[in-house]
Design a protein around this motif. Sequence first.
Motif, PDB file in Angstrom:
ATOM      1  N   VAL A 152       0.837  -1.198   0.000  1.00 50.65           N
ATOM      2  CA  VAL A 152       0.000   0.000   0.000  1.00 50.65           C
ATOM      3  C   VAL A 152       0.875   1.253   0.000  1.00 50.65           C
ATOM      4  N   ILE A 153       1.967   1.226   0.749  1.00 53.27           N
ATOM      5  CA  ILE A 153       2.912   2.344   0.780  1.00 53.27           C
ATOM      6  C   ILE A 153       3.512   2.550  -0.606  1.00 53.27           C
ATOM      7  N   ILE A 154       3.879   1.464  -1.243  1.00 49.49           N
ATOM      8  CA  ILE A 154       4.473   1.534  -2.582  1.00 49.49           C
ATOM      9  C   ILE A 154       3.468   2.111  -3.576  1.00 49.49           C
ATOM     10  N   ARG A 155       2.219   1.674  -3.497  1.00 47.99           N
ATOM     11  CA  ARG A 155       1.199   2.175  -4.435  1.00 47.99           C
ATOM     12  C   ARG A 155       0.995   3.680  -4.283  1.00 47.99           C
ATOM     13  N   LYS A 156       0.986   4.161  -3.060  1.00 46.66           N
ATOM     14  CA  LYS A 156       0.834   5.611  -2.842  1.00 46.66           C
ATOM     15  C   LYS A 156       2.013   6.363  -3.458  1.00 46.66           C
ATOM     16  N   MET A 157       3.196   5.833  -3.265  1.00 42.58           N
ATOM     17  CA  MET A 157       4.382   6.496  -3.794  1.00 42.58           C
ATOM     18  C   MET A 157       4.458   6.378  -5.313  1.00 42.58           C
ATOM     19  N   LEU A 158       3.974   5.262  -5.869  1.00 47.57           N
ATOM     20  CA  LEU A 158       3.910   5.138  -7.321  1.00 47.57           C
ATOM     21  C   LEU A 158       3.053   6.253  -7.903  1.00 47.57           C
ATOM     22  N   SER A 159       1.954   6.537  -7.234  1.00 48.00           N
ATOM     23  CA  SER A 159       1.066   7.608  -7.676  1.00 48.00           C
ATOM     24  C   SER A 159       1.786   8.962  -7.649  1.00 48.00           C
ATOM     25  N   GLN A 160       2.533   9.219  -6.591  1.00 52.59           N
ATOM     26  CA  GLN A 160       3.270  10.481  -6.483  1.00 52.59           C
ATOM     27  C   GLN A 160       4.356  10.588  -7.558  1.00 52.59           C
ATOM     28  N   LEU A 161       5.083   9.499  -7.776  1.00 53.51           N
ATOM     29  CA  LEU A 161       6.136   9.501  -8.798  1.00 53.51           C
ATOM     30  C   LEU A 161       5.535   9.670 -10.195  1.00 53.51           C
ATOM     31  N   LYS A 162       4.379   9.067 -10.415  1.00 51.06           N
ATOM     32  CA  LYS A 162       3.684   9.214 -11.689  1.00 51.06           C
ATOM     33  C   LYS A 162       3.227  10.659 -11.888  1.00 51.06           C
ATOM     34  N   ASP A 163       2.623  11.241 -10.859  1.00 50.06           N
ATOM     35  CA  ASP A 163       2.172  12.636 -10.946  1.00 50.06           C
ATOM     36  C   ASP A 163       3.320  13.590 -11.236  1.00 50.06           C
ATOM     37  N   ALA A 164       4.517  13.241 -10.779  1.00 50.16           N
ATOM     38  CA  ALA A 164       5.698  14.077 -11.010  1.00 50.16           C
ATOM     39  C   ALA A 164       6.327  13.823 -12.384  1.00 50.16           C
ATOM     40  N   GLY A 165       5.793  12.853 -13.115  1.00 51.32           N
ATOM     41  CA  GLY A 165       6.310  12.545 -14.443  1.00 51.32           C
ATOM     42  C   GLY A 165       7.575  11.715 -14.448  1.00 51.32           C
ATOM     43  N   LEU A 166       7.888  11.086 -13.328  1.00 52.27           N
ATOM     44  CA  LEU A 166       9.114  10.287 -13.244  1.00 52.27           C
ATOM     45  C   LEU A 166       8.913   8.853 -13.715  1.00 52.27           C
TER      46      LEU A 166
END
Length: 146
Positions: free
Chosen positions: A40-54
Amino acid sequence: MQISSRFTIAIHMLVCMDVFRDEYKITSEFMASSINVNPVIIRKMLSQLKDAGLIEVKRGTGGATIARPLDEITFFDVYRSVDCIEENTLFHFHENPNPECPVGKNIHHVLDDKLLRIQEAMERELKSITLADVNSDLGKYLEKVI
């Protein structure tokens, strides 16, 4: 003062995405097993990294991939993308210094510019290190171990 572990987790995630890209489908479960945290922690961070375009994330069977060359992703990019500090400020100032005290009344004026200079120096250093640097160092370490 301590920067959130989200920063090092995000770096770990991105390195896993690159190192294992041709061997495994990079899912939140896969990365969670390497990092030893809840998916769940990874999924939240995946979303943040995606939003940042990384990164790019394909739902279902797709997995995650890095969106830009590693030498174009700095530690600063990662640091900003996963909200490592609150309110964009590295140092949290105590809320209610005593306005009747000569130190309490003036402490913000005395420290604010110095703390900002420290934060700017740290951010300059973060901008000078890329994920390519990490992968290069990891490769050297793995050569020694194998």
